[in-house]
Scaffold this motif. Structure first.
Motif, PDB file in Angstrom:
ATOM      1  N   SER A 182     -37.797  34.060 -23.939  1.00 47.98           N
ATOM      2  CA  SER A 182     -37.141  34.538 -25.153  1.00 47.98           C
ATOM      3  C   SER A 182     -36.558  35.926 -24.874  1.00 47.98           C
ATOM      4  N   ARG A 183     -35.703  36.369 -25.773  1.00 46.16           N
ATOM      5  CA  ARG A 183     -35.071  37.664 -25.558  1.00 46.16           C
ATOM      6  C   ARG A 183     -34.864  38.394 -26.870  1.00 46.16           C
ATOM      7  N   ASP A 184     -34.824  39.712 -26.770  1.00 44.43           N
ATOM      8  CA  ASP A 184     -34.506  40.581 -27.903  1.00 44.43           C
ATOM      9  C   ASP A 184     -33.300  41.394 -27.462  1.00 44.43           C
ATOM     10  N   ASN A 185     -32.120  41.014 -27.935  1.00 41.82           N
ATOM     11  CA  ASN A 185     -30.896  41.658 -27.473  1.00 41.82           C
ATOM     12  C   ASN A 185     -30.845  43.134 -27.857  1.00 41.82           C
ATOM     13  N   ALA A 186     -31.339  43.454 -29.037  1.00 38.30           N
ATOM     14  CA  ALA A 186     -31.300  44.849 -29.495  1.00 38.30           C
ATOM     15  C   ALA A 186     -32.147  45.737 -28.598  1.00 38.30           C
ATOM     16  N   LYS A 187     -33.255  45.186 -28.120  1.00 40.77           N
ATOM     17  CA  LYS A 187     -34.158  45.950 -27.260  1.00 40.77           C
ATOM     18  C   LYS A 187     -33.853  45.766 -25.782  1.00 40.77           C
ATOM     19  N   LYS A 188     -32.868  44.923 -25.461  1.00 37.56           N
ATOM     20  CA  LYS A 188     -32.530  44.624 -24.062  1.00 37.56           C
ATOM     21  C   LYS A 188     -33.802  44.210 -23.313  1.00 37.56           C
ATOM     22  N   THR A 189     -34.541  43.319 -23.926  1.00 40.51           N
ATOM     23  CA  THR A 189     -35.829  42.900 -23.382  1.00 40.51           C
ATOM     24  C   THR A 189     -35.896  41.382 -23.306  1.00 40.51           C
ATOM     25  N   VAL A 190     -36.498  40.892 -22.231  1.00 34.95           N
ATOM     26  CA  VAL A 190     -36.722  39.464 -22.062  1.00 34.95           C
ATOM     27  C   VAL A 190     -38.222  39.237 -21.861  1.00 34.95           C
ATOM     28  N   TYR A 191     -38.703  38.124 -22.398  1.00 33.14           N
ATOM     29  CA  TYR A 191     -40.115  37.792 -22.345  1.00 33.14           C
ATOM     30  C   TYR A 191     -40.299  36.430 -21.663  1.00 33.14           C
ATOM     31  N   LEU A 192     -41.471  36.258 -21.071  1.00 33.83           N
ATOM     32  CA  LEU A 192     -41.846  34.956 -20.540  1.00 33.83           C
ATOM     33  C   LEU A 192     -43.287  34.683 -20.944  1.00 33.83           C
ATOM     34  N   GLN A 193     -43.459  33.774 -21.882  1.00 31.51           N
ATOM     35  CA  GLN A 193     -44.794  33.355 -22.303  1.00 31.51           C
ATOM     36  C   GLN A 193     -45.225  32.223 -21.387  1.00 31.51           C
ATOM     37  N   MET A 194     -46.327  32.421 -20.702  1.00 31.74           N
ATOM     38  CA  MET A 194     -46.807  31.435 -19.737  1.00 31.74           C
ATOM     39  C   MET A 194     -48.159  30.900 -20.198  1.00 31.74           C
ATOM     40  N   ASN A 195     -48.207  29.620 -20.508  1.00 28.29           N
ATOM     41  CA  ASN A 195     -49.434  28.969 -20.950  1.00 28.29           C
ATOM     42  C   ASN A 195     -49.865  27.913 -19.931  1.00 28.29           C
ATOM     43  N   SER A 196     -51.110  27.499 -20.047  1.00 26.30           N
ATOM     44  CA  SER A 196     -51.653  26.460 -19.160  1.00 26.30           C
ATOM     45  C   SER A 196     -51.355  26.777 -17.693  1.00 26.30           C
ATOM     46  N   LEU A 197     -51.640  27.992 -17.317  1.00 24.54           N
ATOM     47  CA  LEU A 197     -51.302  28.433 -15.968  1.00 24.54           C
ATOM     48  C   LEU A 197     -52.098  27.688 -14.911  1.00 24.54           C
ATOM     49  N   LYS A 198     -51.450  27.455 -13.780  1.00 16.12           N
ATOM     50  CA  LYS A 198     -52.035  26.741 -12.660  1.00 16.12           C
ATOM     51  C   LYS A 198     -52.051  27.640 -11.425  1.00 16.12           C
ATOM     52  N   PRO A 199     -52.929  27.363 -10.482  1.00 11.05           N
ATOM     53  CA  PRO A 199     -52.948  28.174  -9.254  1.00 11.05           C
ATOM     54  C   PRO A 199     -51.583  28.225  -8.559  1.00 11.05           C
ATOM     55  N   GLU A 200     -50.820  27.151  -8.655  1.00 14.36           N
ATOM     56  CA  GLU A 200     -49.501  27.138  -8.001  1.00 14.36           C
ATOM     57  C   GLU A 200     -48.469  28.013  -8.702  1.00 14.36           C
ATOM     58  N   ASP A 201     -48.830  28.573  -9.847  1.00 12.90           N
ATOM     59  CA  ASP A 201     -47.950  29.541 -10.508  1.00 12.90           C
ATOM     60  C   ASP A 201     -48.122  30.943  -9.930  1.00 12.90           C
ATOM     61  N   THR A 202     -49.093  31.113  -9.061  1.00 13.63           N
ATOM     62  CA  THR A 202     -49.325  32.414  -8.440  1.00 13.63           C
ATOM     63  C   THR A 202     -48.112  32.853  -7.640  1.00 13.63           C
ATOM     64  N   ALA A 203     -47.611  34.042  -7.946  1.00 12.10           N
ATOM     65  CA  ALA A 203     -46.409  34.561  -7.292  1.00 12.10           C
ATOM     66  C   ALA A 203     -46.117  35.956  -7.835  1.00 12.10           C
ATOM     67  N   VAL A 204     -45.160  36.604  -7.204  1.00 13.15           N
ATOM     68  CA  VAL A 204     -44.581  37.809  -7.782  1.00 13.15           C
ATOM     69  C   VAL A 204     -43.418  37.366  -8.665  1.00 13.15           C
ATOM     70  N   TYR A 205     -43.424  37.797  -9.903  1.00 16.99           N
ATOM     71  CA  TYR A 205     -42.399  37.410 -10.860  1.00 16.99           C
ATOM     72  C   TYR A 205     -41.410  38.562 -11.022  1.00 16.99           C
ATOM     73  N   TYR A 206     -40.122  38.221 -10.907  1.00 22.16           N
ATOM     74  CA  TYR A 206     -39.043  39.203 -10.976  1.00 22.16           C
ATOM     75  C   TYR A 206     -38.152  38.940 -12.183  1.00 22.16           C
ATOM     76  N   CYS A 207     -37.828  39.997 -12.856  1.00 20.76           N
ATOM     77  CA  CYS A 207     -36.873  39.939 -13.950  1.00 20.76           C
ATOM     78  C   CYS A 207     -35.456  40.117 -13.400  1.00 20.76           C
ATOM     79  N   ASN A 208     -34.521  39.414 -13.986  1.00 20.24           N
ATOM     80  CA  ASN A 208     -33.121  39.497 -13.567  1.00 20.24           C
ATOM     81  C   ASN A 208     -32.230  39.543 -14.799  1.00 20.24           C
ATOM     82  N   MET A 209     -31.249  40.428 -14.789  1.00 22.10           N
ATOM     83  CA  MET A 209     -30.293  40.483 -15.896  1.00 22.10           C
ATOM     84  C   MET A 209     -28.872  40.562 -15.344  1.00 22.10           C
ATOM     85  N   GLU A 210     -28.013  39.717 -15.894  1.00 20.80           N
ATOM     86  CA  GLU A 210     -26.595  39.739 -15.551  1.00 20.80           C
ATOM     87  C   GLU A 210     -25.841  40.219 -16.778  1.00 20.80           C
ATOM     88  N   PHE A 211     -25.103  41.306 -16.616  1.00 16.68           N
ATOM     89  CA  PHE A 211     -24.402  41.888 -17.743  1.00 16.68           C
ATOM     90  C   PHE A 211     -23.002  41.297 -17.884  1.00 16.68           C
TER      91      PHE A 211
END
Length: 116
Positions: free
Chosen positions: A70-99
Motif C-alpha cells: 500500500s502507499r500514502d502519496n501525501a507522505k511519499k511512503t510505501v508499506y508492505l504488510q507481510m503475513n504468514s511468513l515462511k523461512p523462504e521469505d528470509t532476505a534483505v528487502y529493498y524499497c524502490n521508487m520511480e518518479f
C-alpha cells in the motif's frame, strides 16, 4: 538529494507478521511506481510487489495472498504488510521508487529473517 529510508524488518517466527515501511525525503516530486524487492543470499534480487500511482498492484506468485502493498502519496511512503511468513521469505528487502520525472531511487535495505 532524495533518500529512501526503510524500517520494520527483524526476526520473526514462521507464521508471524511484519510490516515494512519506506519513506522518501528530500526534494522530490510525484512518485509513479513504488515497489519492494528482496534478495536472499546467493540469489538475484527479485520484485516482490509493486503499486502504481493509480493504486493497481502486482505481486510475485510466492507472496500472493500473504503480502499486501500500500502507499500514502501525501507522505511519499510505501508499506508492505507481510503475513504468514515462511523461512523462504528470509532476505534483505529493498524499497524502490520511480518518479514521474523518470528518476529511480533505492533504499539501503532492511533484513527480514523468518526462523524458529
Amino acid at each position: 538529494q532524495v533518500q529512501l529510508v526503510e524500517s520494520g524488518g527483524g526476526l520473526v517466527q514462521p507464521g508471524g507478521s511484519l510490516r515494512l515501511s519506506c519513506a522518501a525525503s528530500g526534494s522530490i516530486g510525484s512518485v509513479y511506481v513504488m515497489g519492494w524487492y528482496r534478495q536472499a543470499p546467493g540469489m538475484q534480487r527479485e520484485l516482490v510487489a509493486a503499486i502504481i500511482s493509480g493504486g493497481s498492484t502486482s505481486y510475485t506468485d510466492s507472496v500472493k495472498g500473504r503480502f499486501t502493498i500500500s502507499r500514502d502519496n501525501a507522505k511519499k511512503t510505501v508499506y508492505l504488510q507481510m503475513n504468514s511468513l515462511k523461512p523462504e521469505d528470509t532476505a534483505v528487502y529493498y524499497c524502490n521508487m520511480e518518479f514521474v520525472s523518470g528518476a529511480v531511487y533505492w533504499g539501503r535495505g532492511t533484513q527480514v529473517t523468518v526462523s524458529s
